[in-house]
Design a protein around this motif. Structure first.
Motif, PDB file in Angstrom:
ATOM      1  N   ASP A 167       0.810  -0.969  -0.167  1.00  0.00           N
ATOM      2  CA  ASP A 167       0.098  -0.476   0.331  1.00  0.00           C
ATOM      3  C   ASP A 167       1.196   1.371   0.263  1.00  0.00           C
ATOM      4  O   ASP A 167       0.505   2.048  -0.766  1.00  0.00           O
ATOM      5  CB  ASP A 167      -0.955  -0.112   1.695  1.00  0.00           C
ATOM      6  CG  ASP A 167      -2.503  -1.219   1.127  1.00  0.00           C
ATOM      7  OD1 ASP A 167      -2.315  -1.603  -0.088  1.00  0.00           O
ATOM      8  OD2 ASP A 167      -2.623  -1.448   2.305  1.00  0.00           O
ATOM      9  N   PHE A 168       1.780   1.406   0.556  1.00  0.00           N
ATOM     10  CA  PHE A 168       3.035   2.434   0.610  1.00  0.00           C
ATOM     11  C   PHE A 168       3.159   2.330  -0.560  1.00  0.00           C
ATOM     12  O   PHE A 168       3.392   3.838  -1.258  1.00  0.00           O
ATOM     13  CB  PHE A 168       3.797   2.060   1.472  1.00  0.00           C
ATOM     14  CG  PHE A 168       4.819   3.394   1.833  1.00  0.00           C
ATOM     15  CD1 PHE A 168       4.946   4.139   2.806  1.00  0.00           C
ATOM     16  CD2 PHE A 168       6.314   2.891   1.215  1.00  0.00           C
ATOM     17  CE1 PHE A 168       5.763   5.264   2.607  1.00  0.00           C
ATOM     18  CE2 PHE A 168       7.305   3.969   1.148  1.00  0.00           C
ATOM     19  CZ  PHE A 168       6.705   5.421   1.988  1.00  0.00           C
ATOM     20  N   ILE A 169       4.115   1.618  -1.317  1.00  0.00           N
ATOM     21  CA  ILE A 169       4.566   1.816  -2.605  1.00  0.00           C
ATOM     22  C   ILE A 169       3.694   2.636  -3.161  1.00  0.00           C
ATOM     23  O   ILE A 169       3.534   3.036  -3.830  1.00  0.00           O
ATOM     24  CB  ILE A 169       4.965   0.261  -2.873  1.00  0.00           C
ATOM     25  CG1 ILE A 169       6.738   0.003  -2.060  1.00  0.00           C
ATOM     26  CG2 ILE A 169       5.442   0.075  -4.148  1.00  0.00           C
ATOM     27  CD1 ILE A 169       6.566  -2.048  -2.331  1.00  0.00           C
ATOM     28  N   ALA A 170       2.258   1.766  -3.634  1.00  0.00           N
ATOM     29  CA  ALA A 170       1.526   2.744  -4.411  1.00  0.00           C
ATOM     30  C   ALA A 170       0.999   3.751  -4.175  1.00  0.00           C
ATOM     31  O   ALA A 170       1.488   4.874  -4.770  1.00  0.00           O
ATOM     32  CB  ALA A 170      -0.398   1.841  -4.392  1.00  0.00           C
ATOM     33  N   ALA A 171       1.055   4.443  -2.730  1.00  0.00           N
ATOM     34  CA  ALA A 171       0.804   5.655  -2.458  1.00  0.00           C
ATOM     35  C   ALA A 171       1.631   6.583  -3.024  1.00  0.00           C
ATOM     36  O   ALA A 171       1.520   8.107  -2.846  1.00  0.00           O
ATOM     37  CB  ALA A 171       0.800   5.606  -0.903  1.00  0.00           C
ATOM     38  N   VAL A 175       7.341   9.048  -5.354  1.00  0.00           N
ATOM     39  CA  VAL A 175       8.706   9.618  -5.118  1.00  0.00           C
ATOM     40  C   VAL A 175       9.390   8.353  -4.525  1.00  0.00           C
ATOM     41  O   VAL A 175      10.340   8.248  -3.607  1.00  0.00           O
ATOM     42  CB  VAL A 175       9.211  10.740  -3.864  1.00  0.00           C
ATOM     43  CG1 VAL A 175       8.451  12.422  -3.770  1.00  0.00           C
ATOM     44  CG2 VAL A 175       7.747  10.490  -2.389  1.00  0.00           C
ATOM     45  N   LEU A 176       8.864   7.597  -5.144  1.00  0.00           N
ATOM     46  CA  LEU A 176       9.802   6.652  -4.529  1.00  0.00           C
ATOM     47  C   LEU A 176       9.587   5.828  -6.686  1.00  0.00           C
ATOM     48  O   LEU A 176       8.781   5.131  -6.706  1.00  0.00           O
ATOM     49  CB  LEU A 176       8.456   5.485  -3.435  1.00  0.00           C
ATOM     50  CG  LEU A 176       9.555   3.729  -3.557  1.00  0.00           C
ATOM     51  CD1 LEU A 176      10.323   4.386  -2.674  1.00  0.00           C
ATOM     52  CD2 LEU A 176       7.756   2.626  -2.829  1.00  0.00           C
ATOM     53  N   LYS A 177      11.796   5.424  -6.491  1.00  0.00           N
ATOM     54  CA  LYS A 177      11.760   4.658  -7.591  1.00  0.00           C
ATOM     55  C   LYS A 177      12.774   3.744  -7.093  1.00  0.00           C
ATOM     56  O   LYS A 177      13.445   3.725  -7.142  1.00  0.00           O
ATOM     57  CB  LYS A 177      12.809   5.820  -8.633  1.00  0.00           C
ATOM     58  CG  LYS A 177      11.252   7.450  -8.711  1.00  0.00           C
ATOM     59  CD  LYS A 177      10.149   7.394  -9.294  1.00  0.00           C
ATOM     60  CE  LYS A 177       9.704   8.951  -9.522  1.00  0.00           C
ATOM     61  NZ  LYS A 177       8.898   8.156 -10.139  1.00  0.00           N
ATOM     62  N   PRO A 178      12.070   2.658  -7.170  1.00  0.00           N
ATOM     63  CA  PRO A 178      12.749   1.350  -7.067  1.00  0.00           C
ATOM     64  C   PRO A 178      14.147   1.603  -7.340  1.00  0.00           C
ATOM     65  O   PRO A 178      14.130   1.618  -8.969  1.00  0.00           O
ATOM     66  CB  PRO A 178      11.536   0.389  -7.951  1.00  0.00           C
ATOM     67  CG  PRO A 178      11.091   0.513  -7.361  1.00  0.00           C
ATOM     68  CD  PRO A 178      10.461   2.035  -8.283  1.00  0.00           C
ATOM     69  N   ARG A 185      17.912  -3.577  -4.471  1.00  0.00           N
ATOM     70  CA  ARG A 185      16.827  -3.609  -3.067  1.00  0.00           C
ATOM     71  C   ARG A 185      15.967  -2.794  -2.479  1.00  0.00           C
ATOM     72  O   ARG A 185      15.156  -2.119  -3.858  1.00  0.00           O
ATOM     73  CB  ARG A 185      18.351  -3.090  -1.827  1.00  0.00           C
ATOM     74  CG  ARG A 185      19.510  -3.927  -1.899  1.00  0.00           C
ATOM     75  CD  ARG A 185      19.311  -5.385  -1.655  1.00  0.00           C
ATOM     76  NE  ARG A 185      19.627  -5.113   0.074  1.00  0.00           N
ATOM     77  CZ  ARG A 185      20.534  -5.198   0.918  1.00  0.00           C
ATOM     78  NH1 ARG A 185      21.356  -4.322   0.533  1.00  0.00           N
ATOM     79  NH2 ARG A 185      21.016  -4.728   2.040  1.00  0.00           N
ATOM     80  N   GLY A 186      15.424  -3.765  -2.469  1.00  0.00           N
ATOM     81  CA  GLY A 186      13.785  -2.435  -1.556  1.00  0.00           C
ATOM     82  C   GLY A 186      13.343  -2.079  -0.907  1.00  0.00           C
ATOM     83  O   GLY A 186      14.866  -1.698   0.234  1.00  0.00           O
ATOM     84  N   LEU A 216      13.139   7.974  -3.286  1.00  0.00           N
ATOM     85  CA  LEU A 216      13.848   7.039  -2.424  1.00  0.00           C
ATOM     86  C   LEU A 216      13.982   5.678  -3.346  1.00  0.00           C
ATOM     87  O   LEU A 216      12.855   5.300  -3.846  1.00  0.00           O
ATOM     88  CB  LEU A 216      12.632   7.077  -1.073  1.00  0.00           C
ATOM     89  CG  LEU A 216      13.188   5.660  -0.434  1.00  0.00           C
ATOM     90  CD1 LEU A 216      14.448   6.092   0.353  1.00  0.00           C
ATOM     91  CD2 LEU A 216      11.998   5.607   0.788  1.00  0.00           C
ATOM     92  N   ARG A 217      15.236   5.215  -3.253  1.00  0.00           N
ATOM     93  CA  ARG A 217      15.281   3.898  -3.504  1.00  0.00           C
ATOM     94  C   ARG A 217      14.989   2.543  -2.835  1.00  0.00           C
ATOM     95  O   ARG A 217      14.550   1.811  -3.729  1.00  0.00           O
ATOM     96  CB  ARG A 217      16.994   3.981  -4.428  1.00  0.00           C
ATOM     97  CG  ARG A 217      17.241   5.137  -4.855  1.00  0.00           C
ATOM     98  CD  ARG A 217      16.300   5.814  -6.678  1.00  0.00           C
ATOM     99  NE  ARG A 217      16.677   3.828  -7.400  1.00  0.00           N
ATOM    100  CZ  ARG A 217      17.417   4.030  -8.451  1.00  0.00           C
ATOM    101  NH1 ARG A 217      18.251   5.359  -8.617  1.00  0.00           N
ATOM    102  NH2 ARG A 217      17.904   2.778  -8.706  1.00  0.00           N
ATOM    103  N   TRP A 218      15.621   2.702  -1.895  1.00  0.00           N
ATOM    104  CA  TRP A 218      15.609   1.580  -0.920  1.00  0.00           C
ATOM    105  C   TRP A 218      16.156   2.154   0.320  1.00  0.00           C
ATOM    106  O   TRP A 218      16.563   2.666   0.354  1.00  0.00           O
ATOM    107  CB  TRP A 218      16.381   0.706  -1.631  1.00  0.00           C
ATOM    108  CG  TRP A 218      17.966   0.721  -1.356  1.00  0.00           C
ATOM    109  CD1 TRP A 218      18.344   1.561  -2.504  1.00  0.00           C
ATOM    110  CD2 TRP A 218      18.865  -0.012  -1.193  1.00  0.00           C
ATOM    111  NE1 TRP A 218      20.009   1.452  -2.729  1.00  0.00           N
ATOM    112  CE2 TRP A 218      20.444   0.180  -1.334  1.00  0.00           C
ATOM    113  CE3 TRP A 218      18.826  -0.645  -0.018  1.00  0.00           C
ATOM    114  CZ2 TRP A 218      21.431   0.083  -0.649  1.00  0.00           C
ATOM    115  CZ3 TRP A 218      20.030  -1.468   0.906  1.00  0.00           C
ATOM    116  CH2 TRP A 218      20.987  -0.920   0.464  1.00  0.00           C
ATOM    117  N   GLY A 219      15.356   1.098   1.511  1.00  0.00           N
ATOM    118  CA  GLY A 219      15.552   0.778   2.476  1.00  0.00           C
ATOM    119  C   GLY A 219      15.700  -0.034   3.074  1.00  0.00           C
ATOM    120  O   GLY A 219      15.571  -1.594   2.697  1.00  0.00           O
TER     121      GLY A 219
END
Length: 413
Positions: A167-171, A175-178, A185-186, A216-219
């Motif tokens: 859900d977070f990835i969709a929302a 600004v989240l570019k995997p 990494r994810g 944001l790429r990964w964490g």
């Protein structure tokens, strides 16, 4: 949610609403008086053979009549245990319902076995069948007793979806570019930290609105703390941009060290078989505590010769404290401000100052041999080093200085 909503007692995170003492009493009641609880739950089904009569109201009323000696503690926990036992018996009423072994269930969900065990070990979701006191046993001692029903399939699938942060990835897709490539990494951290990452991404959105797109790429979790990685680097950023990004990352890291990575409740760093930031309810996940558990609370700040770069106030972590605009500018624009400069004035004047400092940042790029002081007349800024020592030619340097002077006089924005 109310205690009379029986189905809600199976939701993910239900026990995070209870304090540690309540949960310990609940587990004691479950362990020591299971026969009484199961017998009373079975009696309900025998007394209410018609499905239409097995309503939530009927279950609550039946649990409230549980015979419980006056000298025995835990009546509230026992009544809840009865409600849960009745609901589970109703869910698994069909003797023909298919069940799965541990390995079969992992294959069905297409996840690793240890991932399923971790979800169970966290304590919010239990399978159709498992031995008592499972949290004090190792997986090899428990695996043969594990059985999963068809009803468990949806519950566990939803939980893994939550732990994959879908859900977070969709929302935050803007600004989240995997990360990409063979070693991509994810978002490799527990669900308890997702709110911290959401605040991080909210700030990235504000920067994008100001013309600085950052993704944001990964964490990941490392040594019990949250580490976040973006698509910008100090070597290509301006001084203010580098300053802001360092502060934002540090803020997220420090927040994670006071937040349980499983449930999001207040926590501290725990040192056992490995390091993890956990609350009292989930501290068992690291195993037996080491001798230095509770001594080291920040793995990045154990060297006393290198004190922390930021204070909690500067990172905006002080509970109930909101920084005024002057304090925000002092922190956000520190690379350009004289150490002795203390800002004062109206919000309008301070906003104008911040706008000018952002324009200077854009004008000088990565060359930051400039510091600004407050002159006697308002917020007029003086250039402390009119001739930068940066490795650029004199013509370019003079052009930058001239542009800065125009900005300071308000003749260029």
């Amino acid at each position: 949610m109310t205690d009379h909503d029986v189905s809600s007692e199976f939701r993910t995170g239900f026990f995070s609403d209870r304090d540690t003492a309540w949960i310990e009493t609940f587990q004691t009641v479950q362990r020591e008086h299971r026969d009484d609880i199961d017998g009373w739950a079975k009696a309900f089904l025998d007394s209410h053979p018609v499905a239409d009569h097995r309503t939530v109201e009927a279950i609550v009323a039946w649990a409230d009549q549980l015979p419980w000696p006056d000298g025995r503690d835990g009546i509230d926990q026992a009544q809840m245990a009865v409600r849960m036992a009745i609901a589970m018996r109703m869910s698994y009423a069909s003797e023909e319902q298919k069940t799965y072994s541990f390995l079969e269930f992992a294959k069905l969900l297409n996840v690793r076995e240890h991932a399923i065990w971790h979800v169970i070990d966290v304590g919010d979701i239990r399978p159709h069948s498992i031995i008592d006191d499972y949290q004090h046993k190792r997986l090899p001692e428990v695996i043969d007793s594990l059985r999963f029903s068809e009803s468990d399939v949806g519950v566990f699938r939803d939980e893994f979806r939550r732990r994959r942060h879908e859900d977070f990835i969709a929302a935050y897709a803007d600004v989240l570019k995997p990360d990409e490539g063979p070693a991509a990494r994810g978002l490799e951290f527990g669900p308890g930290w997702i709110e911290i990452v959401g605040q991080f991404c909210d700030q990235l959105r504000l920067w994008a609105a100001d013309g600085w797109p950052v993704s944001l790429r990964w964490g990941k979790e490392k040594f019990g703390a949250l580490r976040l990685f973006t698509n910008v680097y100090n070597v290509t950023s301006t001084p203010l941009q580098s300053h802001w990004m360092s502060r934002l990352r540090e803020r997220a890291r420090r927040q994670s060290l006071r937040t349980c990575q499983e449930c999001g409740q207040p926590a501290r760093l725990r040192l056992g078989a490995h390091a993890a930031t956990l609350c009292d309810r989930h501290k068992h996940l690291v195993g037996e505590p080491r001798a230095d558990d509770g001594v080291v609370l920040d793995p990045d700040r154990t060297d006393q010769s290198e004190p922390p770069t930021w204070t909690d106030a500067e990172l905006g972590l002080d509970q109930g404290v909101t920084m005024d605009l002057a304090k925000q500018i002092e922190i956000e624009c520190r690379p350009y401000l004289d150490p002795d400069l203390r800002l004062d004035g109206s919000d309008e004047a301070l906003t104008d100052l911040r706008r000018k400092l952002l324009a200077v940042d854009q004008a000088i790029g990565r060359y930051h041999e400039v510091r600004f002081k407050l002159r006697q007349r308002g917020y007029e800024i003086a250039i402390e080093h009119p001739r930068s020592m940066a490795t650029i030619d004199e013509i370019k340097r003079d052009a930058i200085v001239a542009e800065i002077e125009l900005i300071m006089r308000g003749e260029q924005v």
